[in-house]
Design an enzyme around this catalytic site. Structure first.
Site, PDB file in Angstrom:
ATOM      1  N   LYS A 134       0.833  -1.203   0.000  1.00 44.19           N
ATOM      2  CA  LYS A 134       0.000   0.000   0.000  1.00 44.19           C
ATOM      3  C   LYS A 134       0.867   1.253   0.000  1.00 44.19           C
ATOM      4  CE  LYS A 134      -1.088   2.184   3.523  1.00 44.19           C
ATOM      5  NZ  LYS A 134      -1.515   2.670   4.846  1.00 44.19           N
ATOM      6  N   GLY A 158      -4.689   7.478   5.974  1.00 42.75           N
ATOM      7  CA  GLY A 158      -3.768   8.540   6.341  1.00 42.75           C
ATOM      8  C   GLY A 158      -2.996   9.079   5.159  1.00 42.75           C
ATOM      9  N   SER A 207       3.454  11.717  13.177  1.00 43.68           N
ATOM     10  CA  SER A 207       3.386  10.838  12.010  1.00 43.68           C
ATOM     11  C   SER A 207       4.444  11.233  10.993  1.00 43.68           C
ATOM     12  CB  SER A 207       2.008  10.909  11.348  1.00 43.68           C
ATOM     13  OG  SER A 207       1.989  10.167  10.140  1.00 43.68           O
ATOM     14  N   GLN A 252       4.127  10.677   8.008  1.00 49.65           N
ATOM     15  CA  GLN A 252       3.397  11.050   6.794  1.00 49.65           C
ATOM     16  C   GLN A 252       3.366  12.558   6.584  1.00 49.65           C
ATOM     17  OE1 GLN A 252      -0.434   9.165   7.237  1.00 49.65           O
ATOM     18  NE2 GLN A 252       0.319   7.168   6.572  1.00 49.65           N
ATOM     19  N   SER A 256       8.579   5.980  12.492  1.00 48.42           N
ATOM     20  CA  SER A 256       8.455   5.361  11.161  1.00 48.42           C
ATOM     21  C   SER A 256       9.410   5.953  10.131  1.00 48.42           C
ATOM     22  CB  SER A 256       7.007   5.470  10.649  1.00 48.42           C
ATOM     23  OG  SER A 256       6.105   4.913  11.568  1.00 48.42           O
ATOM     24  N   GLU A 260       3.746   0.210  12.889  1.00 50.51           N
ATOM     25  CA  GLU A 260       2.625  -0.517  12.284  1.00 50.51           C
ATOM     26  C   GLU A 260       2.676  -2.015  12.564  1.00 50.51           C
ATOM     27  OE1 GLU A 260       3.979  -1.165   7.706  1.00 50.51           O
ATOM     28  OE2 GLU A 260       3.762   0.895   8.383  1.00 50.51           O
ATOM     29  N   HIS A 306      -3.297   6.732  15.482  1.00 48.28           N
ATOM     30  CA  HIS A 306      -3.487   5.962  14.246  1.00 48.28           C
ATOM     31  C   HIS A 306      -4.982   5.740  13.990  1.00 48.28           C
ATOM     32  CE1 HIS A 306       0.668   4.274  13.018  1.00 48.28           C
ATOM     33  NE2 HIS A 306       0.813   5.450  13.599  1.00 48.28           N
ATOM     34  N   ARG A 341      -4.276   2.668  19.215  1.00 45.21           N
ATOM     35  CA  ARG A 341      -3.927   1.255  19.172  1.00 45.21           C
ATOM     36  C   ARG A 341      -3.417   0.724  20.512  1.00 45.21           C
ATOM     37  NH1 ARG A 341      -1.311   0.756  13.062  1.00 45.21           N
ATOM     38  NH2 ARG A 341      -3.309   0.363  12.025  1.00 45.21           N
TER      39      ARG A 341
END
Length: 438
Positions: A37, A105, A176, A178, A205, A324, A351, A355
């Site tokens: 992904k 996200g 994040s 991202q 990450s 993740e 997330h 989580r």
């Protein structure tokens, strides 16, 4: 034959529970997985911004990637192909449109910088759960670069003017990675490119940012990144052309982790073909984790094979860079014969769901002994029993429940269909892996 789900009514809503398959013999199987992904959605963004049409081979088709395709199409990009082979033709200019982020996200953080290049207004919205996901960092950064935006979370509207000056911006991306990737992916199309400086707690990450940088360089974009990966601070993308690339997408290694965990918890053997020898995917770290917990892992001729131990050992590990993987590792730890401590993952509270709270609640519901810490979880050995496992609309929570169900009879997973976010055929692949062992 696939197991039939049971149904209950909660608060006048139909809730579906899937009886997680339970086995009494070691799982032995070869499982072929679809594409990544993370790579697919980055390739789609870069292809939409490129100078010529691009092809994407081995693309994942899931809810998240289909949402990305629809978002870019809404902005004027032509994307053709119903399967895993896609042809992407960038528009002469991006147009106004409406973007459904779902719970993805990558869509809510990668597409707004593209929308800033559109000529017109681009409205963003998504699932109810998405409206609490943090977006202020990416939207604030775009505002500092001169973009007019209404709203600080979903729903919001980007008022595009057809171009963006770019320049330098300082952000706190500790929530994040991202946020950094989203700015870098479009930055070559900004008139001055971009310099992104991170200021705050350590970035989570990091492999995902390394993936972004690597893919930008494949598209002939000049990127200066931190020379010391232990001290990531500043990235610079020079303005210029994003070249078209014929992308080949690796299998999704994070989606592979529940299947490899099946071997570990049952003392079986599971093989995944086409495992890359070198990759920026965080999922590759599962090999080290499984070995540390007592399993064997080897790659031969492009096939990763994991063989489970007689008894799983607990693990003390910092998962900051590979957060993740936490739901899979937590499920493994709940079945281990010694305590585990999972550290460095406070950012998982932002997330798809919180989580850390979700994992502690659900494992404890089955009789486990999990304590939530400031930055992670402590998991101690405790006999588990069957019961209902809630997914919180989180695909990785659902697959964690499936891992536990292999060993613990009577686990029923709420909304197993949420796995379609990144792996639409999860149930078929899971039950196919078990085959006659069920």
């Amino acid at each position: 034959m696939a197991a039939l789900p049971s149904r209950v009514i909660w608060d006048d809503c139909l809730v579906t529970f899937w009886p997680a398959p339970h086995v009494q013999a070691p799982v032995t199987a070869t499982v072929t997985l679809p594409g990544s992904k993370s790579i697919t959605n980055r390739a789609l963004i870069l292809a939409a911004l490129a100078d010529q049409p691009s092809t994407i081979s081995g693309a994942l088709r899931s809810r998240d990637t289909n949402l990305m395709i629809a978002a870019l199409q809404a902005l004027g990009t032509s994307i053709e192909g119903d399967g895993d082979e896609l042809t992407v033709t960038p528009p002469k200019e991006f147009t106004s449109g409406v973007v459904d982020c779902g719970l993805a996200g990558t869509v809510m953080r990668f597409v707004p910088p593209v929308a800033a290049l559109a000529r017109g207004d681009v409205a963003f919205d998504g699932d109810e759960q998405a409206r609490v996901r943090p977006l202020g960092t990416i939207l604030g950064a775009l505002r500092n670069l001169g973009v007019d935006i209404d709203g600080d979370a979903l729903p919001f509207v980007v008022h595009g003017t057809g171009s963006l000056l770019g320049g330098a911006v300082t952000i706190d991306a500790s929530g994040s990675s991202q946020f950094v990737s989203g700015l870098l992916l479009s930055a070559a199309r900004f008139e001055q490119g971009i310099t992104v400086h991170h200021e705050g707690a350590p970035l989570p990450s990091m492999p995902h940012i390394e993936m972004t940088v690597q893919m930008l360089r494949q598209a002939d974009v000049r990127v200066d990144s931190p020379s010391d990966p232990r001290k990531p601070q500043t990235w610079t993308v020079a303005p210029g052309v994003i070249r078209a690339v014929d992308w080949e997408v690796e299998p999704d290694l994070s989606n592979a982790t529940p299947f490899l965990a099946a071997a570990a918890v049952t003392g079986g053997e599971v093989s995944i073909p086409h495992w890359p020898r070198y990759t920026t995917q965080p999922g590759d770290v599962i090999r080290e984790i499984l070995v540390r917990m007592g399993a064997e892992a080897r790659i031969f001729d492009g096939v990763l094979t994991v063989r489970g131990p007689e008894r799983l050992a607990g693990i003390d590990i910092d998962l900051h860079d590979v957060g993740e993987l936490t739901p899979t590792v937590a499920a493994l730890a709940a079945l281990a014969d010694s305590p585990s401590r999972l550290r460095g993952i406070a950012h998982l509270r932002g997330h798809e769901t919180d989580r850390l709270a979700a994992l502690s609640t659900e494992i404890n519901r089955l009789g486990g002994k999990v304590t939530e810490t400031e930055d992670g979880l402590i998991i101690e050995p405790s006999p588990l029993s069957g019961g209902r496992w809630h997914s919180y609309a989180d695909h990785r929570m659902a697959t964690a429940g499936a891992i536990l169900g292999l060993v613990v009879p009577g686990v029923e997973i709420e909304d197993i269909g949420t796995t379609a976010k990144t792996l639409p055929d999860f149930v078929a692949l899971w039950e196919g892996m078990l085959g006659a062992d069920r």
